[in-house]
Scaffold this motif. Structure first.
Motif, mmCIF file in Angstrom:
data_model
loop_
_atom_site.group_PDB
_atom_site.id
_atom_site.type_symbol
_atom_site.label_atom_id
_atom_site.label_comp_id
_atom_site.label_asym_id
_atom_site.label_seq_id
_atom_site.Cartn_x
_atom_site.Cartn_y
_atom_site.Cartn_z
ATOM 1 N N GLY A 1 0.808 -1.435 -0.014
ATOM 2 C CA GLY A 1 -0.150 0.397 0.047
ATOM 3 C C GLY A 1 1.090 1.270 -0.462
ATOM 4 N N ALA A 2 0.151 1.736 -0.027
ATOM 5 C CA ALA A 2 0.605 3.360 -0.535
ATOM 6 C C ALA A 2 -0.247 4.926 -0.118
ATOM 7 C CB ALA A 2 1.085 4.665 -1.696
ATOM 8 N N VAL A 3 0.429 5.443 0.898
ATOM 9 C CA VAL A 3 -0.230 7.154 1.223
ATOM 10 C C VAL A 3 -0.149 8.377 1.286
ATOM 11 C CG1 VAL A 3 -1.830 8.550 2.941
ATOM 12 C CG2 VAL A 3 -1.414 5.237 3.330
ATOM 13 N N VAL A 4 -0.957 9.158 0.715
ATOM 14 C CA VAL A 4 0.228 10.459 -0.007
ATOM 15 C C VAL A 4 -1.038 11.552 1.221
ATOM 16 C CG1 VAL A 4 0.150 12.087 -0.978
ATOM 17 C CG2 VAL A 4 0.919 9.979 -1.868
ATOM 18 N N VAL A 5 -0.651 12.621 2.031
ATOM 19 C CA VAL A 5 -1.380 13.585 2.352
ATOM 20 C C VAL A 5 -0.751 14.507 1.791
ATOM 21 C CG1 VAL A 5 -2.280 15.043 5.045
ATOM 22 C CG2 VAL A 5 -1.416 11.744 4.342
ATOM 23 N N VAL A 6 -1.691 15.520 1.585
ATOM 24 C CA VAL A 6 -1.228 17.097 1.018
ATOM 25 C C VAL A 6 -2.139 17.698 1.707
ATOM 26 C CG1 VAL A 6 -1.359 18.170 -1.307
ATOM 27 C CG2 VAL A 6 -0.623 15.929 -1.550
ATOM 28 N N ASN A 7 -1.540 19.220 1.663
ATOM 29 C CA ASN A 7 -2.312 20.372 2.296
ATOM 30 C C ASN A 7 -2.563 20.734 0.745
ATOM 31 O OD1 ASN A 7 -2.854 22.925 2.946
ATOM 32 N ND2 ASN A 7 -1.578 22.267 4.482
ATOM 33 N N HIS A 8 -4.106 21.263 0.434
ATOM 34 C CA HIS A 8 -4.069 21.621 -0.478
ATOM 35 C C HIS A 8 -4.004 22.742 -0.465
ATOM 36 C CE1 HIS A 8 -8.273 22.049 0.853
ATOM 37 N NE2 HIS A 8 -8.418 20.859 1.164
ATOM 38 N N GLN A 9 -4.621 23.331 -0.103
ATOM 39 C CA GLN A 9 -4.475 25.126 0.583
ATOM 40 C C GLN A 9 -2.961 25.520 0.545
ATOM 41 O OE1 GLN A 9 -6.879 26.751 1.467
ATOM 42 N NE2 GLN A 9 -8.442 25.247 2.394
ATOM 43 N N LEU B 1 -9.434 19.415 -7.072
ATOM 44 C CA LEU B 1 -10.551 19.120 -6.951
ATOM 45 C C LEU B 1 -11.591 20.216 -5.823
ATOM 46 C CD1 LEU B 1 -11.731 15.328 -8.355
ATOM 47 C CD2 LEU B 1 -11.819 17.539 -9.372
ATOM 48 N N ALA B 2 -10.542 19.882 -4.650
ATOM 49 C CA ALA B 2 -10.549 20.863 -3.380
ATOM 50 C C ALA B 2 -10.866 21.859 -3.081
ATOM 51 C CB ALA B 2 -9.887 19.801 -2.570
ATOM 52 N N GLN B 3 -9.586 22.477 -4.084
ATOM 53 C CA GLN B 3 -9.538 23.596 -4.873
ATOM 54 C C GLN B 3 -10.767 24.179 -5.484
ATOM 55 O OE1 GLN B 3 -7.669 26.500 -3.352
ATOM 56 N NE2 GLN B 3 -8.079 24.639 -1.507
ATOM 57 N N SER B 4 -11.899 23.356 -5.554
ATOM 58 C CA SER B 4 -12.868 24.129 -7.051
ATOM 59 C C SER B 4 -12.260 24.573 -8.371
ATOM 60 C CB SER B 4 -13.653 25.394 -6.246
ATOM 61 O OG SER B 4 -14.511 25.213 -5.422
ATOM 62 N N GLY B 5 -11.341 23.807 -8.648
ATOM 63 C CA GLY B 5 -10.966 23.811 -10.305
ATOM 64 C C GLY B 5 -10.054 24.430 -9.835
ATOM 65 N N LYS B 6 -8.989 24.692 -9.162
ATOM 66 C CA LYS B 6 -7.651 25.637 -9.047
ATOM 67 C C LYS B 6 -6.359 24.589 -9.278
ATOM 68 C CE LYS B 6 -9.026 28.521 -5.943
ATOM 69 N NZ LYS B 6 -8.875 29.960 -5.186
ATOM 70 N N HIS B 7 -5.452 24.426 -9.845
ATOM 71 C CA HIS B 7 -4.387 23.514 -9.679
ATOM 72 C C HIS B 7 -3.585 24.404 -9.750
ATOM 73 C CE1 HIS B 7 -0.780 21.351 -11.872
ATOM 74 N NE2 HIS B 7 -1.458 20.434 -11.111
ATOM 75 N N ARG B 8 -2.505 23.849 -8.660
ATOM 76 C CA ARG B 8 -0.896 24.067 -7.875
ATOM 77 C C ARG B 8 0.088 23.100 -7.859
ATOM 78 N NH1 ARG B 8 -0.578 28.353 -3.212
ATOM 79 N NH2 ARG B 8 -3.189 26.527 -2.710
ATOM 80 N N PRO B 9 0.993 22.586 -8.787
ATOM 81 C CA PRO B 9 1.802 21.610 -8.690
ATOM 82 C C PRO B 9 1.744 21.513 -7.013
ATOM 83 C CG PRO B 9 2.661 23.146 -10.626
ATOM 84 C CD PRO B 9 1.591 23.496 -9.724
ATOM 85 N N VAL B 10 1.781 20.094 -6.454
ATOM 86 C CA VAL B 10 2.625 20.447 -5.626
ATOM 87 C C VAL B 10 3.700 19.995 -4.619
ATOM 88 C CG1 VAL B 10 0.485 19.077 -4.729
ATOM 89 C CG2 VAL B 10 1.915 17.509 -5.541
ATOM 90 N N ALA B 11 4.412 20.537 -4.235
ATOM 91 C CA ALA B 11 5.211 20.448 -3.526
ATOM 92 C C ALA B 11 6.168 19.955 -2.413
ATOM 93 C CB ALA B 11 5.932 21.568 -3.916
#
Length: 754
Positions: A416-424, A568-578
């Motif tokens: 398995g694998a888990v990723v947690v991202v702070n979308h804010q 999706l959590a940001q209502s359609g606004k995409h930013r690359p995660v880092a």
């Protein structure tokens, strides 16, 4: 006699010639040493690693952080719980209040002094923060960032470079007292020290004392081997003379303090007073007490022999002997001496720089470092890398994956694998790439490319909302269809339960994750449009332009899935995660700051609201109902995913701040017999039991309103019609005389009149 004189004269002249040749050779060698040493000592004294830090825990009045979470962070930072606070690095709990004396720390945005505050807690979290002793109210307070690990630049040496101005005078005076009392008066070598050591060794008939100065020790550590020979000692002396001549005493002392060896930590050699202070006491250099200083100076003589973690009795005896010297030479008064002797050798919980290895998260950090333009000589000044890593999220993810994989299946090969991202923040908070979180090897969170199944469906609906004008309350028909494929047999997609429900609302089709309606919508939107939307969310790996894309035939990593759902959590606004937020050198000079990137609007905010509403329905009414029962309704949105023959089990959930993505499967791609709700969802549920979610708050755009839709016809009907489906929509247009039946009703002249 004449012959004797001739022989003597010959020997004298020959000796003078040889001496002259020797002087020329020595002079030439000195010139060579001077040139090479000066250059090396000026610009390349040692290599410093990249030290990686977690996020700084920010405390704000009104936040939902509970007192136990703050205390856990303090324990992670090796703070000491006391009944009365006297120094930084301590905390005190009294009822609903928590008093903290924060250490000084160089944050990514600048240094912060030591500071004492009081936190007041209420049932919902932090009620207020007061600065002490003035009692002034604060609107935010940060704890220092925990150290995660190191990324070496070609050596196994760890060090945190510190300037001489940060080193306590007592440490410098004690070091010189024990190691080199004439440091500021000799020229790099001390004849008196050599003579004193020679006499002591002669009396003992063995080597019991060394005559090396600090400068000679530094030369030996930096440039020479441990070989015992006259040539090495002579070389050491010559090099010490040159360095002492070319550089100031303070430069030499600062270099020594950053180079001296203090022992091992998890296979890495700890050099310098900066990391040694953290290793043994969990403190900054400027916080060291007399007892701490005596122990560190004592360890220098034999880091292995006097290791306080392995041989506390030896280390204690050595520390107390040095404290006695400090008292005798008036570096301590009697009261300070008594307090230092009575102090514990090391605080509880210290002795390790890093509590646990994090190979999966650090792999991502290393990937990003290779893509950031850094000074070519960064290893001379070192790096401090500040990340979005959240220790609480990581711990919850690791435990959830380990525990739940053992419960959902007895298959020892299940992974398995888990990723947690702070979308804010578009920041990666946690990464687990193996059911054994410390395992070094294949990192499934970053590198396992697996079909995503139904996780792709929200993008299909978003495209249909955006480009086809579809609404949640409209009706779509769930019925057998045939999709022609060029060069292949026609495709007849099936639903999970192999049944067809006929007419149903778009909302129900999304919530129930019906396959056929999704395929229909994908055909209407166009596969190319769906591919373009995936690419707009950051997917840069190959995407097959085939009809089966509608059911998730595209292979993505858990991290890529997390980036899509962050959008999706940001209502359609995409930013690359880092993972990396900022970087400085060891002196605090800023080298990199992640700029707040302008988000790309993949689809409109109105469409984003509709999708979030539907995915919240998945949690409340669909395959994620277990989560709703666990954390309460309206708290989360999410989606499950299952691939053919049950080879991959996916579940993604998100709250107001974080996206939680889980994949469960086998590396050999064999079936695991688990749907998304039976394999991956229990991992998300266990994670959220520890890492409490923040309630999802959906803000309805001004152009969206709640509309009552006829369930069979999918048309708006009056609000007071009880059998309708009330869902958000971007319009509220109804025929003037439309009734609850969804058709225009004929009215008498009397009804039309009134």
């Amino acid at each position: 006699m004449t012959r004797t004189r001739a022989v003597f004269r010959y020997l004298l002249i020959t000796g003078l010639k040889l001496a002259l040749i020797g002087l020329v050779l020595v002079a030439g060698y000195l010139i060579y040493l001077d040139a090479s040493l000066t250059k090396r000592f000026s610009s390349n004294r040692f290599q410093a690693p990249a030290l990686v830090y977690a996020r700084s825990l920010e405390l704000v009045p009104g936040s939902t952080i509970a007192a136990p979470t703050v205390i856990a962070e303090l324990e992670r930072l090796s703070y000491q719980r006391v009944t009365q606070i006297t120094d930084s690095g301590q905390y005190q709990q009294s009822g609903s209040s928590l008093t903290i004396y924060r250490r000084p720390f160089d944050f990514a945005d600048g240094p912060a002094m030591a500071r004492r505050v009081r936190l007041e807690f209420a049932a919902g979290g932090i009620r207020g923060i007061q600065s002490l002793p003035d009692g002034r109210a604060l609107n935010r307070f940060r704890l220092e960032a925990p150290l995660l690990g190191r990324l070496a630049g070609g050596s196994d040496e760890d060090r945190l470079l510190v300037g001489l101005e940060l080193v306590p005078n007592l440490l410098i005076e004690t070091l010189l007292l024990v190691e080199d009392r004439d440091f500021y008066h000799h020229a790099g070598i001390s004849v008196s020290s050599i003579a004193r050591a020679a006499v002591a060794n002669l009396i003992a008939m063995r080597t019991v004392q060394g005559g090396s100065t600090l400068t000679q020790q530094l030369v030996k550590n930096l440039y020479l081997t441990r070989e015992r020979s006259l040539w090495r000692k002579a070389n050491e002396a010559l090099m010490a003379l040159i360095i002492d001549y070319r550089f100031s005493k303070n430069e030499i002392l600062e270099t020594y303090l950053n180079e001296v060896y203090f022992g091992q930590d998890r296979g890495s050699a700890i050099h310098g007073i900066g990391l040694a202070s953290r290793l043994y006491f969990g403190k900054q250099v400027q916080e060291l007490t007399a007892s701490d200083i005596a122990l560190l100076v004592g360890v220098i003589k034999g880091p292995s022999y006097y290791d306080p973690r392995r041989y506390p009795e030896r280390a204690l005896e050595r520390r107390d002997m040095i404290l006695q010297l400090m008292l005798e030479h008036n570096l301590l008064d009697p009261n300070s001496y008594q307090m230092a002797v009575a102090a514990k050798l090391m605080p509880t919980g210290s002795g390790q720089l890093v509590k646990a290895r994090l190979p999966h998260y650090l792999e991502r950090v290393q990937q990003e470092l290779s893509q950031i333009a850094l000074p070519h000589n960064w290893q001379q000044q070192g790096l401090r890398v500040f990340t979005y890593f959240d220790p609480n999220a990581q711990q919850a993810a690791e435990q959830a994956l380990q525990q739940q994989l053992a419960q959902v299946s007895k298959d020892p090969l299940l992974q398995g694998a888990v990723v947690v991202v702070n979308h804010q923040q578009a920041g990666i908070a946690a990464v687990v790439g193996d059911r054994q979180p410390r395992a070094v090897g294949f990192n499934r969170a970053l590198n396992a490319m697996r079909p995503v199944g139904s996780l792709v469906k929200p993008l299909i609906y978003a495209a249909a909302f955006e480009h086809q004008g579809l609404e949640l309350g409209q009706v779509i028909r769930d019925e057998p269809i045939v999709v022609p494929r060029q060069g292949q047999a026609d495709w007849q997609p099936q639903n999970y339960d192999e049944t067809f429900l006929g007419d149903l609302s778009v909302y129900d089709a999304l919530v129930q994750s019906r396959n056929v309606p999704a395929v229909k919508l994908a055909q209407q939107v166009g596969i190319k449009q769906l591919v373009a939307m995936l690419q707009a969310t950051g997917v840069d790996t190959p995407i097959p332009e085939v009809p089966a894309l509608a059911l998730g035939s595209v292979a993505l990593s858990p991290l890529q899935v997390s980036e899509i759902y962050a959008m999706l959590a940001q209502s359609g606004k995409h930013r690359p995660v880092a993972a990396i937020a900022a970087m400085t050198d060891h002196q605090g000079l800023n080298l990199y700051q992640r700029s707040p990137q302008t988000a790309q609007q993949v689809f409109s905010a109105e469409v984003g609201y509709l999708i979030n509403y539907g995915l919240r329905g998945v949690i409340n009414e669909g395959t994620g109902k277990t989560l709703a029962q666990l954390v309460g309704s309206q708290q989360l949105a999410g989606k499950s995913g299952t691939t053919n023959d049950y080879r991959d089990s996916w579940f993604v959930a998100y709250d107001q701040q974080h996206v939680f993505s889980v994949w469960v499967g086998r590396d050999d791609n064999q079936p695991v017999g688990l749907t998304g709700s039976r394999g991956a969802l229990p991992v998300v549920a266990a994670l959220l039991q520890q890492f409490k979610p923040q309630p999802l708050q959906l803000e309805m755009p001004a152009t969206v309103t709640v509309v009552n839709f006829h369930r069979q016809l999918g048309v708006p009907i009056p609000d007071d019609c009880e059998a309708g489906l009330r869902v958000p929509a971007r319009f509220k247009t109804m025929p003037e005389d439309q009734g609850c039946s969804g058709t225009v009703e004929k009215k008498s002249w009397w009804q039309r009149l009134f």
